[in-house]
Design a protein around this motif. Structure first.
Motif, mmCIF file in Angstrom:
data_model
loop_
_atom_site.group_PDB
_atom_site.id
_atom_site.type_symbol
_atom_site.label_atom_id
_atom_site.label_comp_id
_atom_site.label_asym_id
_atom_site.label_seq_id
_atom_site.Cartn_x
_atom_site.Cartn_y
_atom_site.Cartn_z
ATOM 1 N N SER A 29 0.828 -1.220 0.050
ATOM 2 C CA SER A 29 -0.040 0.011 -0.019
ATOM 3 C C SER A 29 0.924 1.024 0.032
ATOM 4 O O SER A 29 0.323 2.338 0.009
ATOM 5 N N GLY A 30 2.230 1.118 -0.055
ATOM 6 C CA GLY A 30 3.002 2.326 -0.172
ATOM 7 C C GLY A 30 3.159 2.853 1.409
ATOM 8 O O GLY A 30 3.532 4.327 1.450
ATOM 9 N N GLN A 31 2.714 2.472 2.617
ATOM 10 C CA GLN A 31 2.467 3.133 3.790
ATOM 11 C C GLN A 31 3.576 3.794 4.063
ATOM 12 O O GLN A 31 3.768 4.754 4.455
ATOM 13 N N ALA A 32 5.061 3.292 3.948
ATOM 14 C CA ALA A 32 6.200 3.875 4.441
ATOM 15 C C ALA A 32 6.386 4.957 3.853
ATOM 16 O O ALA A 32 6.948 6.072 4.481
ATOM 17 N N LEU A 33 6.240 5.171 2.308
ATOM 18 C CA LEU A 33 6.427 6.182 1.484
ATOM 19 C C LEU A 33 5.528 7.433 1.986
ATOM 20 O O LEU A 33 5.592 8.445 1.863
ATOM 21 N N SER A 34 4.285 7.030 2.035
ATOM 22 C CA SER A 34 2.909 7.846 2.250
ATOM 23 C C SER A 34 3.077 8.291 3.507
ATOM 24 O O SER A 34 2.942 9.705 3.603
ATOM 25 N N ILE A 35 3.386 7.600 4.509
ATOM 26 C CA ILE A 35 3.693 8.468 5.837
ATOM 27 C C ILE A 35 4.808 9.190 5.862
ATOM 28 O O ILE A 35 4.680 10.216 6.696
ATOM 29 N N SER A 36 5.825 9.151 5.060
ATOM 30 C CA SER A 36 6.973 10.183 4.967
ATOM 31 C C SER A 36 6.360 11.437 4.384
ATOM 32 O O SER A 36 7.044 12.449 5.022
ATOM 33 N N MET A 37 5.316 11.785 3.872
ATOM 34 C CA MET A 37 4.621 12.751 3.746
ATOM 35 C C MET A 37 4.407 13.752 5.097
ATOM 36 O O MET A 37 4.683 15.122 4.926
ATOM 37 N N VAL A 38 4.489 13.173 6.043
ATOM 38 C CA VAL A 38 4.251 14.036 7.505
ATOM 39 C C VAL A 38 5.618 14.868 7.637
ATOM 40 O O VAL A 38 5.413 15.794 8.262
ATOM 41 N N THR A 39 6.647 14.114 7.481
ATOM 42 C CA THR A 39 8.078 15.021 7.647
ATOM 43 C C THR A 39 8.479 15.508 6.589
ATOM 44 O O THR A 39 9.413 16.347 6.596
ATOM 45 N N ASP A 40 8.273 15.158 5.145
ATOM 46 C CA ASP A 40 9.065 15.894 4.007
ATOM 47 C C ASP A 40 7.982 16.670 3.232
ATOM 48 O O ASP A 40 6.902 16.572 2.647
#
Length: 185
Positions: A107-118
Protein backbone atom coordinates in the motif's frame (compact mmCIF):
# COMPACT_ATOMS: atom_id res chain seq x y z
CA UNK A 1 24.03 -18.56 -25.85
CA UNK A 2 25.08 -16.81 -22.66
CA UNK A 3 22.98 -13.67 -22.11
CA UNK A 4 24.65 -10.84 -20.20
CA UNK A 5 23.72 -7.25 -19.49
CA UNK A 6 25.70 -6.31 -22.58
CA UNK A 7 23.80 -8.48 -25.05
CA UNK A 8 20.35 -8.95 -23.55
CA UNK A 9 17.52 -7.01 -25.19
CA UNK A 10 17.09 -3.54 -23.74
CA UNK A 11 13.68 -2.99 -22.19
CA UNK A 12 13.94 0.38 -20.46
CA UNK A 13 10.30 0.61 -19.36
CA UNK A 14 10.39 -2.86 -17.81
CA UNK A 15 13.65 -2.06 -16.03
CA UNK A 16 12.28 1.25 -14.76
CA UNK A 17 9.11 -0.44 -13.47
CA UNK A 18 11.17 -3.19 -11.80
CA UNK A 19 13.25 -0.53 -10.04
CA UNK A 20 10.12 1.27 -8.84
CA UNK A 21 8.51 -1.94 -7.62
CA UNK A 22 11.73 -2.92 -5.85
CA UNK A 23 11.87 0.45 -4.08
CA UNK A 24 8.23 0.15 -2.98
CA UNK A 25 8.83 -3.37 -1.67
CA UNK A 26 11.93 -2.29 0.25
CA UNK A 27 10.09 0.68 1.75
CA UNK A 28 7.28 -1.63 2.86
CA UNK A 29 9.67 -4.12 4.43
CA UNK A 30 12.23 -1.76 5.97
CA UNK A 31 10.87 1.79 5.81
CA UNK A 32 12.44 4.58 3.82
CA UNK A 33 15.87 3.65 5.19
CA UNK A 34 15.58 0.42 3.20
CA UNK A 35 15.62 2.35 -0.05
CA UNK A 36 19.31 2.42 -0.85
CA UNK A 37 20.64 2.56 -4.38
CA UNK A 38 22.42 -0.78 -3.97
CA UNK A 39 19.44 -2.53 -2.36
CA UNK A 40 17.03 -1.33 -5.05
CA UNK A 41 19.40 -2.31 -7.85
CA UNK A 42 20.00 -5.74 -6.31
CA UNK A 43 16.28 -6.36 -5.77
CA UNK A 44 15.47 -5.35 -9.37
CA UNK A 45 18.34 -7.41 -10.79
CA UNK A 46 20.19 -4.50 -12.37
CA UNK A 47 23.48 -2.78 -11.75
CA UNK A 48 23.80 0.50 -9.88
CA UNK A 49 24.75 2.01 -13.23
CA UNK A 50 21.48 0.70 -14.64
CA UNK A 51 19.59 2.37 -11.81
CA UNK A 52 21.45 5.64 -12.41
CA UNK A 53 20.55 5.42 -16.09
CA UNK A 54 16.89 5.78 -15.03
CA UNK A 55 17.25 7.92 -11.89
CA UNK A 56 19.95 10.53 -11.32
CA UNK A 57 20.11 9.89 -7.56
CA UNK A 58 18.23 8.40 -4.62
CA UNK A 59 15.94 11.43 -4.30
CA UNK A 60 14.96 11.15 -7.98
CA UNK A 61 14.13 7.49 -7.34
CA UNK A 62 11.98 8.36 -4.30
CA UNK A 63 10.21 11.08 -6.29
CA UNK A 64 9.54 8.61 -9.09
CA UNK A 65 8.19 6.03 -6.61
CA UNK A 66 5.85 8.66 -5.18
CA UNK A 67 4.70 9.55 -8.72
CA UNK A 68 4.23 5.83 -9.42
CA UNK A 69 2.01 5.55 -6.36
CA UNK A 70 -0.02 8.59 -7.46
CA UNK A 71 -0.44 7.04 -10.91
CA UNK A 72 -1.74 3.86 -9.29
CA UNK A 73 -4.15 5.95 -7.22
CA UNK A 74 -5.31 7.78 -10.36
CA UNK A 75 -5.92 4.45 -12.11
CA UNK A 76 -7.89 3.11 -9.14
CA UNK A 77 -9.99 6.27 -8.92
CA UNK A 78 -10.71 6.31 -12.65
CA UNK A 79 -11.63 2.62 -12.57
CA UNK A 80 -14.00 3.16 -9.66
CA UNK A 81 -15.54 6.27 -11.21
CA UNK A 82 -16.17 4.58 -14.57
CA UNK A 83 -19.54 3.27 -13.36
CA UNK A 84 -20.41 6.12 -11.00
CA UNK A 85 -21.73 9.52 -11.97
CA UNK A 86 -23.23 12.50 -10.25
CA UNK A 87 -22.78 14.27 -6.95
CA UNK A 88 -19.97 12.77 -4.85
CA UNK A 89 -18.63 10.30 -7.44
CA UNK A 90 -15.00 11.30 -6.86
CA UNK A 91 -15.42 11.16 -3.08
CA UNK A 92 -16.98 7.68 -3.24
CA UNK A 93 -14.09 6.48 -5.40
CA UNK A 94 -11.62 8.12 -2.98
CA UNK A 95 -13.20 6.36 0.01
CA UNK A 96 -13.23 2.96 -1.69
CA UNK A 97 -9.65 3.31 -2.96
CA UNK A 98 -8.46 4.39 0.48
CA UNK A 99 -10.04 1.33 2.09
CA UNK A 100 -8.67 -0.91 -0.69
CA UNK A 101 -5.21 0.60 -0.14
CA UNK A 102 -5.37 -0.29 3.52
CA UNK A 103 -6.08 -3.90 2.63
CA UNK A 104 -3.34 -4.25 0.01
CA UNK A 105 0.02 -5.71 0.96
CA UNK A 106 1.89 -3.07 -1.04
CA UNK A 107 0.00 0.00 0.00
CA UNK A 108 2.99 2.31 -0.01
CA UNK A 109 2.54 3.11 3.68
CA UNK A 110 6.20 3.78 4.40
CA UNK A 111 6.53 6.29 1.60
CA UNK A 112 3.09 7.80 2.16
CA UNK A 113 3.66 8.29 5.86
CA UNK A 114 6.89 10.12 5.03
CA UNK A 115 4.69 12.97 3.78
CA UNK A 116 4.29 13.90 7.43
CA UNK A 117 7.95 14.88 7.68
CA UNK A 118 8.89 15.68 4.08
CA UNK A 119 7.58 19.08 2.89
CA UNK A 120 8.31 18.28 -0.77
CA UNK A 121 6.22 15.09 -0.67
CA UNK A 122 3.43 16.92 1.18
CA UNK A 123 3.43 19.57 -1.53
CA UNK A 124 3.30 16.90 -4.26
CA UNK A 125 0.36 15.19 -2.55
CA UNK A 126 -1.41 18.52 -2.09
CA UNK A 127 -0.87 19.40 -5.77
CA UNK A 128 -2.21 15.99 -6.81
CA UNK A 129 -5.33 16.17 -4.64
CA UNK A 130 -5.95 19.80 -5.62
CA UNK A 131 -5.78 18.86 -9.31
CA UNK A 132 -8.27 16.02 -8.76
CA UNK A 133 -10.60 18.35 -6.87
CA UNK A 134 -10.45 20.93 -9.66
CA UNK A 135 -11.17 18.16 -12.15
CA UNK A 136 -14.20 17.05 -10.13
CA UNK A 137 -15.35 20.44 -8.82
CA UNK A 138 -18.76 20.08 -10.46
CA UNK A 139 -19.56 16.90 -8.52
CA UNK A 140 -17.44 17.04 -5.35
CA UNK A 141 -17.14 20.63 -4.10
CA UNK A 142 -19.69 20.23 -1.30
CA UNK A 143 -18.09 20.75 2.15
CA UNK A 144 -19.79 17.60 3.44
CA UNK A 145 -17.91 15.59 0.84
CA UNK A 146 -14.67 17.18 2.03
CA UNK A 147 -15.47 15.91 5.54
CA UNK A 148 -16.00 12.39 4.14
CA UNK A 149 -12.61 12.50 2.36
CA UNK A 150 -10.95 13.68 5.57
CA UNK A 151 -12.60 10.80 7.44
CA UNK A 152 -11.20 8.36 4.86
CA UNK A 153 -7.75 9.90 5.33
CA UNK A 154 -8.17 9.56 9.09
CA UNK A 155 -9.11 5.90 8.70
CA UNK A 156 -5.99 5.26 6.60
CA UNK A 157 -3.79 7.08 9.11
CA UNK A 158 -5.32 5.16 12.03
CA UNK A 159 -4.62 1.86 10.25
CA UNK A 160 -0.97 2.88 9.82
CA UNK A 161 -0.54 4.09 13.40
CA UNK A 162 -2.33 1.14 14.99
CA UNK A 163 -0.68 -1.64 13.00
CA UNK A 164 -3.79 -2.32 10.95
CA UNK A 165 -6.40 -2.02 13.70
CA UNK A 166 -8.19 1.33 13.39
CA UNK A 167 -10.80 0.71 16.06
CA UNK A 168 -13.89 -1.22 17.02
CA UNK A 169 -16.04 -0.63 13.93
CA UNK A 170 -15.63 -3.11 11.09
CA UNK A 171 -13.95 -1.50 8.07
CA UNK A 172 -16.80 -2.59 5.77
CA UNK A 173 -19.37 -0.89 8.02
CA UNK A 174 -17.34 2.31 8.26
CA UNK A 175 -16.78 2.38 4.50
CA UNK A 176 -20.52 1.85 3.89
CA UNK A 177 -21.35 4.65 6.30
CA UNK A 178 -18.94 7.06 4.59
CA UNK A 179 -20.33 6.12 1.17
CA UNK A 180 -23.87 6.72 2.48
CA UNK A 181 -22.79 10.17 3.65
CA UNK A 182 -21.83 11.05 0.05
CA UNK A 183 -25.42 10.46 -1.01
CA UNK A 184 -27.09 12.55 1.68
CA UNK A 185 -28.72 15.84 0.74
Amino acid sequence: MNVTAYNRPKQPEQVRRALLEAAVALAEEQGLGGITVQAVADRAGVTKGGLFHHFANKQALIDAVFDFMLEQMDEALDRLMADDVGEGCFTRAYVVSTFECCDMALSGQALSISMVTDPALRRRWRDWIDARLVRHAETDADPGLHVVRLAADGYWFARVLHDGDPGTEAPEALQARLIAMTRED
